[in-house]
Design a protein around this motif. Structure first.
Motif, PDB file in Angstrom:
ATOM      1  N   TYR A 119       0.832  -1.211   0.000  1.00  0.00           N
ATOM      2  CA  TYR A 119       0.000   0.000   0.000  1.00  0.00           C
ATOM      3  C   TYR A 119       0.864   1.258   0.000  1.00  0.00           C
ATOM      4  N   ILE A 208     -10.516  -9.272   6.077  1.00  0.00           N
ATOM      5  CA  ILE A 208     -11.243  -8.074   5.646  1.00  0.00           C
ATOM      6  C   ILE A 208     -10.291  -6.898   5.466  1.00  0.00           C
ATOM      7  N   ILE A 209      -9.333  -6.745   6.410  1.00  0.00           N
ATOM      8  CA  ILE A 209      -8.342  -5.676   6.299  1.00  0.00           C
ATOM      9  C   ILE A 209      -7.533  -5.831   5.017  1.00  0.00           C
ATOM     10  N   LEU A 211      -8.426  -7.426   2.259  1.00  0.00           N
ATOM     11  CA  LEU A 211      -9.276  -7.149   1.098  1.00  0.00           C
ATOM     12  C   LEU A 211      -9.433  -5.646   0.876  1.00  0.00           C
ATOM     13  N   ILE A 212      -9.675  -4.907   1.954  1.00  0.00           N
ATOM     14  CA  ILE A 212      -9.830  -3.454   1.844  1.00  0.00           C
ATOM     15  C   ILE A 212      -8.551  -2.816   1.316  1.00  0.00           C
ATOM     16  N   SER A 213      -7.395  -3.305   1.826  1.00  0.00           N
ATOM     17  CA  SER A 213      -6.123  -2.738   1.374  1.00  0.00           C
ATOM     18  C   SER A 213      -5.923  -2.952  -0.121  1.00  0.00           C
ATOM     19  N   ILE A 215      -8.335  -3.359  -2.376  1.00  0.00           N
ATOM     20  CA  ILE A 215      -9.296  -2.517  -3.101  1.00  0.00           C
ATOM     21  C   ILE A 215      -8.730  -1.107  -3.250  1.00  0.00           C
ATOM     22  N   ILE A 216      -8.130  -0.590  -2.171  1.00  0.00           N
ATOM     23  CA  ILE A 216      -7.523   0.747  -2.210  1.00  0.00           C
ATOM     24  C   ILE A 216      -6.343   0.771  -3.186  1.00  0.00           C
TER      25      ILE A 216
END
Length: 300
Positions: A119, A208-209, A211-213, A215-216
Motif C-alpha cells: 500500500y 477483511i483488512i 481485502l480493503i487494502s 481494493i484501495i
C-alpha cells in the motif's frame, strides 16, 4: 493440570493401513519440500545484497514462520502414519496448541505487514523510504511476535481450563481447541464462543483488512503508467493468492460451531502443510528478483 488424563490418542487422518503408508510417503515429500523451499528463501534473502527492500524483509519472516508452522504438526503426523499407537502426552498436547497458534498467527501478521508495504509503495511512493525504514520494519515485526504470543497464550489458557476425565481419543492428527472441546467434561459453549471470538475473529478481521487494502491499491493504480500497473499487479497478485489460500481454510475451521466435520482434517492438512509449501513456490515462480538472486547465490 485440571485433568485426570495424562495422555491423548490421536486418531490421525485414517485407520486404514494401506492409506497410512501412502499418507506417510506423500506427506514426507511435501514436508521436506516445504522445509527446502522456505529454507532457500530465508538463506537467499539473508545472503543476497539485492533483496534488501522491506518486502523481502517481511518475506524472510513469512518463510521462517511457515517452516515453523508446518513443523508443529507435520513431523508427528508423518511418524504416526506408521505407528500402531498414536499417543501424545498432555504437556506435549498443550505445547502443540501454543506453537501452532503462535506461528500461524505470526504468518497472518506478516501477511498484513506485506500488504501495508504494498500500500505504501503504490499509494505513497514519495514517502515510501521514510515510512518503511528498516527501524520501522523491525518494530512492526516485533509487534507481530508480541501479538502472536498474546493470541497463542489466550488459546493455551482456554485449553488448560478444560477438564478431561474420560475419553482421550482426539479425532484429529494434532491438538487444537475444537477437537479438545469434544473431550472436555464440562459445558464448552462459552469456551467455544471465546475460541471463535479469538481465532475466528483474527482470521476474519485480518482477511477483511487485507481485502480493503487491495481494493484501495487497485483503485490507486488507475493513475499509474501501464508498466507501473503491470509490476504492481504482478507483486500484489502473488500476495493475494497466498492470502486466499491461507485464510480460506483458516476461516472455515475457526468460525464454524464446535461441531466437527469429516472435511475438517483435510482442510487442516491444506493450511498446515499445503500452504507453507505453496508460499515459496508462488513467491519464487512469480518473482524474477528472487529467482535471479537464488541463481547468483547458489550457482556461485
Amino acid at each position: 493440570m485440571n485433568s485426570s488424563v495424562t495422555e491423548f490418542i490421536l486418531f490421525g487422518l485414517t485407520q486404514d493401513a494401506g492409506k497410512q503408508k501412502a499418507i506417510f510417503t506423500v506427506l514426507l515429500m511435501l514436508y521436506l519440500a516445504t522445509l527446502l523451499g522456505n529454507f532457500l528463501i530465508v538463506v537467499t534473502i539473508k545472503k543476497s545484497r539485492t533483496l534488501g527492500s522491506p518486502m523481502y524483509f517481511f518475506l524472510f519472516y513469512l518463510s521462517f514462520a511457515d517452516a515453523c508452522f508446518s513443523t508443529t504438526t507435520a513431523p508427528r503426523l508423518i511418524v504416526d502414519a506408521l505407528s500402531q499407537k498414536k499417543t501424545i502426552s498432555y504437556n506435549e498436547c498443550m505445547t502443540q496448541v501454543f506453537a501452532t497458534h503462535f506461528f500461524g498467527c505470526m504468518g497472518i501478521f506478516v501477511l498484513i505487514l506485506m500488504a501495508f508495504d504494498h500500500y505504501v509503495a503504490i499509494c505513497k511512493p514519495l514517502r515510501y523510504t521514510a515510512i518503511m525504514s528498516r527501524h520501522v520494519c523491525r518494530v512492526l515485526v516485533i509487534l507481530g511476535w508480541v501479538g502472536s504470543c498474546i493470541h497463542s497464550s489466550a488459546q493455551l489458557f482456554l485449553a488448560l481450563r478444560l477438564p478431561f476425565c474420560g475419553p482421550n481419543v482426539i479425532d484429529h492428527y494434532f491438538c487444537d481447541l475444537q477437537p479438545l472441546l469434544k473431550l472436555a467434561c464440562m459445558d464448552t459453549y462459552v469456551i467455544n464462543l471465546l475460541v471463535v471470538s479469538n481465532s475466528g475473529a483474527i482470521c476474519m478481521v485480518s482477511f477483511i483488512i487485507l481485502l480493503i487494502s487491495y481494493i484501495i491499491i487497485l483503485y490507486s493504480l488507475r493513475n499509474h503508467s501501464a508498466e507501473g500497473r503491470r509490476k504492481a499487479l504482478s507483486t500484489c497478485t502473488s500476495h493475494f493468492i497466498v492470502v486466499v489460500l491461507f485464510f480460506g481454510p483458516c476461516i472455515f475451521i475457526y468460525t464454524h460451531p464446535a461441531t466437527t466435520f469429516p472435511v475438517d482434517k483435510m482442510v487442516a492438512v491444506f493450511y498446515t502443510i499445503g500452504t507453507p509449501l505453496l508460499n515459496p513456490l508462488i513467491y519464487t515462480l512469480r518473482n524474477a528478483e528472487v529467482k535471479n538472486a537464488m541463481k547468483k547465490l547458489w550457482c556461485s
